[in-house]
Motif scaffolding. Structure first.
Motif, PDB file in Angstrom:
ATOM      1  N   TYR A  70       0.828  -1.207   0.000  1.00 62.52           N
ATOM      2  CA  TYR A  70       0.000   0.000   0.000  1.00 62.52           C
ATOM      3  C   TYR A  70       0.864   1.259   0.000  1.00 62.52           C
ATOM      4  O   TYR A  70       0.587   2.220  -0.729  1.00 62.52           O
ATOM      5  CB  TYR A  70      -0.920  -0.011   1.216  1.00 62.52           C
ATOM      6  CG  TYR A  70      -1.768   1.226   1.372  1.00 62.52           C
ATOM      7  CD1 TYR A  70      -2.836   1.473   0.514  1.00 62.52           C
ATOM      8  CD2 TYR A  70      -1.520   2.147   2.379  1.00 62.52           C
ATOM      9  CE1 TYR A  70      -3.628   2.605   0.659  1.00 62.52           C
ATOM     10  CE2 TYR A  70      -2.297   3.281   2.535  1.00 62.52           C
ATOM     11  CZ  TYR A  70      -3.347   3.503   1.671  1.00 62.52           C
ATOM     12  OH  TYR A  70      -4.120   4.624   1.820  1.00 62.52           O
ATOM     13  N   THR A  71       1.924   1.260   0.804  1.00 60.54           N
ATOM     14  CA  THR A  71       2.830   2.417   0.839  1.00 60.54           C
ATOM     15  C   THR A  71       3.498   2.613  -0.509  1.00 60.54           C
ATOM     16  O   THR A  71       3.628   3.751  -0.996  1.00 60.54           O
ATOM     17  CB  THR A  71       3.900   2.218   1.929  1.00 60.54           C
ATOM     18  OG1 THR A  71       3.271   1.899   3.178  1.00 60.54           O
ATOM     19  CG2 THR A  71       4.731   3.487   2.095  1.00 60.54           C
ATOM     20  N   ARG A  72       3.916   1.504  -1.125  1.00 56.99           N
ATOM     21  CA  ARG A  72       4.546   1.599  -2.443  1.00 56.99           C
ATOM     22  C   ARG A  72       3.570   2.155  -3.480  1.00 56.99           C
ATOM     23  O   ARG A  72       3.961   2.919  -4.368  1.00 56.99           O
ATOM     24  CB  ARG A  72       5.067   0.227  -2.866  1.00 56.99           C
ATOM     25  CG  ARG A  72       6.331  -0.194  -2.122  1.00 56.99           C
ATOM     26  CD  ARG A  72       6.993  -1.406  -2.755  1.00 56.99           C
ATOM     27  NE  ARG A  72       6.254  -2.631  -2.463  1.00 56.99           N
ATOM     28  CZ  ARG A  72       6.506  -3.417  -1.422  1.00 56.99           C
ATOM     29  NH1 ARG A  72       7.470  -3.104  -0.570  1.00 56.99           N
ATOM     30  NH2 ARG A  72       5.807  -4.522  -1.233  1.00 56.99           N
ATOM     31  N   GLU A  73       2.279   1.789  -3.376  1.00 55.76           N
ATOM     32  CA  GLU A  73       1.267   2.316  -4.302  1.00 55.76           C
ATOM     33  C   GLU A  73       1.097   3.822  -4.136  1.00 55.76           C
ATOM     34  O   GLU A  73       0.999   4.564  -5.121  1.00 55.76           O
ATOM     35  CB  GLU A  73      -0.067   1.607  -4.073  1.00 55.76           C
ATOM     36  CG  GLU A  73      -0.093   0.149  -4.525  1.00 55.76           C
ATOM     37  CD  GLU A  73      -1.383  -0.535  -4.126  1.00 55.76           C
ATOM     38  OE1 GLU A  73      -2.304   0.167  -3.638  1.00 55.76           O
ATOM     39  OE2 GLU A  73      -1.471  -1.768  -4.282  1.00 55.76           O
ATOM     40  N   LEU A  74       1.049   4.299  -2.876  1.00 57.44           N
ATOM     41  CA  LEU A  74       0.916   5.736  -2.625  1.00 57.44           C
ATOM     42  C   LEU A  74       2.098   6.503  -3.203  1.00 57.44           C
ATOM     43  O   LEU A  74       1.930   7.529  -3.870  1.00 57.44           O
ATOM     44  CB  LEU A  74       0.825   6.005  -1.119  1.00 57.44           C
ATOM     45  CG  LEU A  74      -0.464   5.649  -0.386  1.00 57.44           C
ATOM     46  CD1 LEU A  74      -0.324   5.970   1.096  1.00 57.44           C
ATOM     47  CD2 LEU A  74      -1.659   6.384  -0.978  1.00 57.44           C
ATOM     48  N   ILE A  75       3.296   6.020  -2.932  1.00 52.47           N
ATOM     49  CA  ILE A  75       4.499   6.704  -3.414  1.00 52.47           C
ATOM     50  C   ILE A  75       4.565   6.644  -4.936  1.00 52.47           C
ATOM     51  O   ILE A  75       4.919   7.629  -5.600  1.00 52.47           O
ATOM     52  CB  ILE A  75       5.749   6.081  -2.776  1.00 52.47           C
ATOM     53  CG1 ILE A  75       5.741   6.350  -1.268  1.00 52.47           C
ATOM     54  CG2 ILE A  75       7.022   6.635  -3.405  1.00 52.47           C
ATOM     55  CD1 ILE A  75       6.827   5.621  -0.502  1.00 52.47           C
ATOM     56  N   GLY A  76       4.183   5.502  -5.521  1.00 46.62           N
ATOM     57  CA  GLY A  76       4.186   5.372  -6.977  1.00 46.62           C
ATOM     58  C   GLY A  76       3.224   6.332  -7.640  1.00 46.62           C
ATOM     59  O   GLY A  76       3.550   6.944  -8.667  1.00 46.62           O
ATOM     60  N   ALA A  77       2.036   6.503  -7.065  1.00 50.05           N
ATOM     61  CA  ALA A  77       1.052   7.437  -7.630  1.00 50.05           C
ATOM     62  C   ALA A  77       1.560   8.870  -7.537  1.00 50.05           C
ATOM     63  O   ALA A  77       1.373   9.673  -8.460  1.00 50.05           O
ATOM     64  CB  ALA A  77      -0.280   7.295  -6.904  1.00 50.05           C
ATOM     65  N   ALA A  78       2.215   9.218  -6.426  1.00 55.11           N
ATOM     66  CA  ALA A  78       2.760  10.568  -6.277  1.00 55.11           C
ATOM     67  C   ALA A  78       3.881  10.822  -7.283  1.00 55.11           C
ATOM     68  O   ALA A  78       3.977  11.897  -7.879  1.00 55.11           O
ATOM     69  CB  ALA A  78       3.282  10.763  -4.853  1.00 55.11           C
ATOM     70  N   LEU A  79       4.723   9.840  -7.483  1.00 57.24           N
ATOM     71  CA  LEU A  79       5.821   9.987  -8.451  1.00 57.24           C
ATOM     72  C   LEU A  79       5.294  10.116  -9.871  1.00 57.24           C
ATOM     73  O   LEU A  79       5.846  10.850 -10.682  1.00 57.24           O
ATOM     74  CB  LEU A  79       6.768   8.794  -8.348  1.00 57.24           C
ATOM     75  CG  LEU A  79       7.637   8.720  -7.089  1.00 57.24           C
ATOM     76  CD1 LEU A  79       8.432   7.427  -7.067  1.00 57.24           C
ATOM     77  CD2 LEU A  79       8.554   9.927  -6.994  1.00 57.24           C
ATOM     78  N   MET A  80       4.185   9.425 -10.184  1.00 57.38           N
ATOM     79  CA  MET A  80       3.592   9.519 -11.519  1.00 57.38           C
ATOM     80  C   MET A  80       3.146  10.943 -11.809  1.00 57.38           C
ATOM     81  O   MET A  80       3.370  11.473 -12.897  1.00 57.38           O
ATOM     82  CB  MET A  80       2.411   8.569 -11.632  1.00 57.38           C
ATOM     83  CG  MET A  80       1.761   8.555 -13.020  1.00 57.38           C
ATOM     84  SD  MET A  80       2.884   7.937 -14.307  1.00 57.38           S
ATOM     85  CE  MET A  80       2.984   6.210 -13.830  1.00 57.38           C
ATOM     86  N   GLY A  81       2.530  11.610 -10.804  1.00 60.78           N
ATOM     87  CA  GLY A  81       2.113  12.996 -10.993  1.00 60.78           C
ATOM     88  C   GLY A  81       3.292  13.909 -11.226  1.00 60.78           C
ATOM     89  O   GLY A  81       3.254  14.805 -12.069  1.00 60.78           O
ATOM     90  N   GLN A  82       4.399  13.665 -10.498  1.00 58.61           N
ATOM     91  CA  GLN A  82       5.578  14.499 -10.685  1.00 58.61           C
ATOM     92  C   GLN A  82       6.228  14.243 -12.041  1.00 58.61           C
ATOM     93  O   GLN A  82       6.748  15.162 -12.674  1.00 58.61           O
ATOM     94  CB  GLN A  82       6.584  14.235  -9.558  1.00 58.61           C
ATOM     95  CG  GLN A  82       7.805  15.116  -9.604  1.00 58.61           C
ATOM     96  CD  GLN A  82       7.465  16.593  -9.576  1.00 58.61           C
ATOM     97  OE1 GLN A  82       6.550  17.009  -8.863  1.00 58.61           O
ATOM     98  NE2 GLN A  82       8.158  17.388 -10.359  1.00 58.61           N
ATOM     99  N   GLN A  83       6.180  12.991 -12.504  1.00 61.04           N
ATOM    100  CA  GLN A  83       6.740  12.680 -13.818  1.00 61.04           C
ATOM    101  C   GLN A  83       5.975  13.391 -14.921  1.00 61.04           C
ATOM    102  O   GLN A  83       6.550  13.823 -15.925  1.00 61.04           O
ATOM    103  CB  GLN A  83       6.734  11.168 -14.029  1.00 61.04           C
ATOM    104  CG  GLN A  83       7.789  10.436 -13.205  1.00 61.04           C
ATOM    105  CD  GLN A  83       7.572   8.937 -13.161  1.00 61.04           C
ATOM    106  OE1 GLN A  83       6.649   8.413 -13.787  1.00 61.04           O
ATOM    107  NE2 GLN A  83       8.409   8.240 -12.407  1.00 61.04           N
ATOM    108  N   ASN A  84       4.646  13.562 -14.748  1.00 65.76           N
ATOM    109  CA  ASN A  84       3.859  14.310 -15.724  1.00 65.76           C
ATOM    110  C   ASN A  84       4.366  15.738 -15.834  1.00 65.76           C
ATOM    111  O   ASN A  84       4.393  16.329 -16.916  1.00 65.76           O
ATOM    112  CB  ASN A  84       2.380  14.322 -15.317  1.00 65.76           C
ATOM    113  CG  ASN A  84       1.712  12.979 -15.516  1.00 65.76           C
ATOM    114  OD1 ASN A  84       2.051  12.251 -16.433  1.00 65.76           O
ATOM    115  ND2 ASN A  84       0.756  12.657 -14.652  1.00 65.76           N
ATOM    116  N   LEU A  85       4.770  16.297 -14.687  1.00 68.20           N
ATOM    117  CA  LEU A  85       5.293  17.663 -14.687  1.00 68.20           C
ATOM    118  C   LEU A  85       6.715  17.705 -15.243  1.00 68.20           C
ATOM    119  O   LEU A  85       7.053  18.555 -16.058  1.00 68.20           O
ATOM    120  CB  LEU A  85       5.271  18.206 -13.249  1.00 68.20           C
ATOM    121  CG  LEU A  85       5.750  19.631 -13.016  1.00 68.20           C
ATOM    122  CD1 LEU A  85       4.989  20.609 -13.895  1.00 68.20           C
ATOM    123  CD2 LEU A  85       5.611  20.000 -11.551  1.00 68.20           C
TER     124      LEU A  85
END
Length: 541
Positions: A523-538
């Motif tokens: 679950y923690t890895r999923e949260l961090i992965g989703a946050a990193l995906m948003g930053q990668q879009n930027l």
């Protein structure tokens, strides 16, 4: 050529001006703004708090405060809707043009169930029967991924988390299949995984209905992902506009480049073990008995389930998790603001179970900054009165002059000008209201501050300022923070320890860098992965 280039313009805002009359003089919030929105496209409007992006669309919808004045044109279906009488305007808004507001708690009626509030616009604007409207309301809750929709539809707004209330607002806006959907920071209160779900939902509905979407946000990662075109606003003016790819790849205006470069940075070193323990929570449990229907036994929801932790002086504990995970409820339980089982010790004093009167003297040292600033700021008081209100209670010997001076100092600390103390909350943007809420808490120089999503309504540039401010205040006054947030970038920048919550339980806890670099739970890895995906879009720009 962009596929939207040949489509018809459905909403045309031309030469829009917005001015507010205040005790200290006129405030020119929007200056000659021109925005065109075509059928089926997504237009992003970005800018810092106070840039005028929300006020532009509020003016177009005829929703300005009573001291606001507008001029210009807002053309929809070949007629100017700016300044229409209310009964004529209501033929458009709520049916043809709908809006998702930034702060859902102020938009939902606390006296009515979710079913009633979702069904009403479909009855009024869609000519459905109440029975049919309530059936559709249930389907809408399922669409926006509200957990246990059959139960939640019978709930009242206060029984839902901030993220769940925002999803209800989205469902309400979509109820009548609008032509134009204005989304004012619709994912602000949502965790990163739910943000992704909501954005996918909006994209699917847009494709099915062919509606245009105006997306107002400070989150440039989201804009990069969803918008066809972008308008960048500063000080009430559009300073740059163009296709999303062009804006991100080749920004021309210095302000646009500054927005793209903004991101909370840095980290906080853990406090030494010799620091005294300020707060200790032991086996905290919060339960709510929810109505299960006629003759059915109440359903017991374990919002917080057997949570324990300790907090040393000068420490910042970041609490993260999805909406509804129990993190905000835990914060209120710690402050003895709602009934809870377990034991809370603050500065050596057991405070769990203390009466309201017994807690009064402790409140000065335990402050809370709410997630929804507009709901916590009295609309009848000026900003100066709001900030100095706590001084009246806890430092009654101060003169009016001294209280005013302290209020001015608090405003300056959160990057607002002292002259703003004579204005009212509705005259500020969401981000500015959040800074006012922080100033109100900090003016008492407490020992413990529970910060419940304090940066959720703020653009990245102001988030950096607030993170720096909180660090400075912590260093200067030895403050201890319980920092509740779904924004993992902010948590990483400000917290030295992190606690991850899911469904009321703590599933992982440890030093911030350990949690982010080597998370142990899926679950923690999923949260961090989703946050990193948003930053990668930027970062792709």
């Amino acid at each position: 050529m962009n596929k939207t280039d040949t489509k018809a313009v459905v909403l045309d805002i031309a030469d829009l001006e917005v001015e507010f009359h205040t005790p200290t003089g006129p405030v020119h919030a929007v200056r000659g703004v021109n925005i065109q929105v075509k059928a089926g496209e997504t237009v992003g409007i970005v800018g810092e708090s106070g840039s005028g992006k929300s006020q532009t669309m509020m003016a177009a919808m005829g929703l300005l405060a009573s001291n606001g004045q507008t001029s210009g044109r807002v053309t929809f279906e070949d007629r100017n809707i700016l300044g229409l009488p209310i009964h004529k305007l209501n033929e458009v808004r709520g049916r043809k043009i709908t809006m998702i507001f930034q702060e859902p708690m102020t938009s939902l009626d606390p006296l009515y169930t979710i079913a009633r509030q979702l069904a009403e616009p479909m009855v009024v604007h869609g000519a459905l029967s109440w029975k049919a409207a309530k059936a559709k309301a249930l389907k809408l809750l399922e669409l926006v991924n509200i957990p246990d929709p059959e139960r939640k539809i019978r709930s009242y707004p206060y029984e839902l988390s901030g993220g769940q209330r925002q999803r209800v607002m989205i469902a309400m806006a979509l109820a009548n299949d609008p032509d134009v959907l204005i989304a004012d920071e619709p994912t602000t209160a949502l965790d990163v995984t739910t943000q992704a779900e909501i954005l996918e939902l909006l994209a699917d509905l847009q494709k099915r209905l062919g509606m245009a979407v105006i997306f107002i946000t400070h989150d440039l990662g989201i804009v990069r992902k969803i918008a066809d075109r972008v308008y960048v606003m500063k000080d009430g003016e559009v300073v740059e506009t163009g296709a999303t790819g062009t804006i991100f790849d080749r920004p021309e205006h210095p302000y646009t480049r500054m927005l793209l470069d903004a991101e909370p940075t840095g980290s906080k070193a853990p406090v030494v073990s010799s620091e005294p323990i300020l707060l200790e929570a032991q086996k905290i449990r919060v339960e709510f008995a929810l109505d299960s229907g006629f003759l059915a036994a109440p359903f017991v929801l374990k919002a917080v389930d057997d949570v324990s932790f300790s907090l040393r002086r000068g420490q910042t504990l970041g609490i993260v998790g999805e909406s509804g995970s129990g993190k905000s409820t835990l914060g209120r339980a710690i402050l003895n603001l709602l009934p809870a089982y377990g034991r809370v010790v603050f500065q050596g004093d057991v405070i769990s179970g203390k009466s309201r009167s017994a807690m009064r003297d402790l409140r000065r040292n335990m402050q809370l900054v709410f997630q929804d600033p507009f709901g916590s700021l009295s609309p009848r008081l000026t900003v100066g009165q709001i900030i100095s209100e706590g001084l009246l209670v806890h430092e009654p010997s101060l003169s009016a002059k001294d209280r005013d001076a302290r209020a001015c100092q608090a405003l300056e600390e959160v990057s607002l000008t002292p002259a703003m103390r004579n204005r009212y909350p509705h005259e500020f943007s969401g981000g500015q209201r959040q800074r006012i809420a922080i100033a109100r808490a900090m003016v008492l120089k407490p020992d413990l501050v529970v910060l419940d999503e304090p940066t959720s309504a703020l653009d990245r540039t102001v988030q950096k300022q607030i993170v720096d401010l909180l660090r400075d205040l912590q260093t200067a006054h030895g403050l201890t923070y319980l920092f509740i947030s779904h924004d993992l970038a902010v948590v990483r920048a400000i917290a030295d320890t992190v606690m991850v919550m899911q469904r009321g339980k703590v599933i992982e806890a440890g030093l911030t860098e350990d949690i982010f670099e080597t998370p142990q739970m899926d679950y923690t890895r999923e949260l961090i992965g989703a946050a990193l995906m948003g930053q990668q879009n930027l970062d792709a720009g």
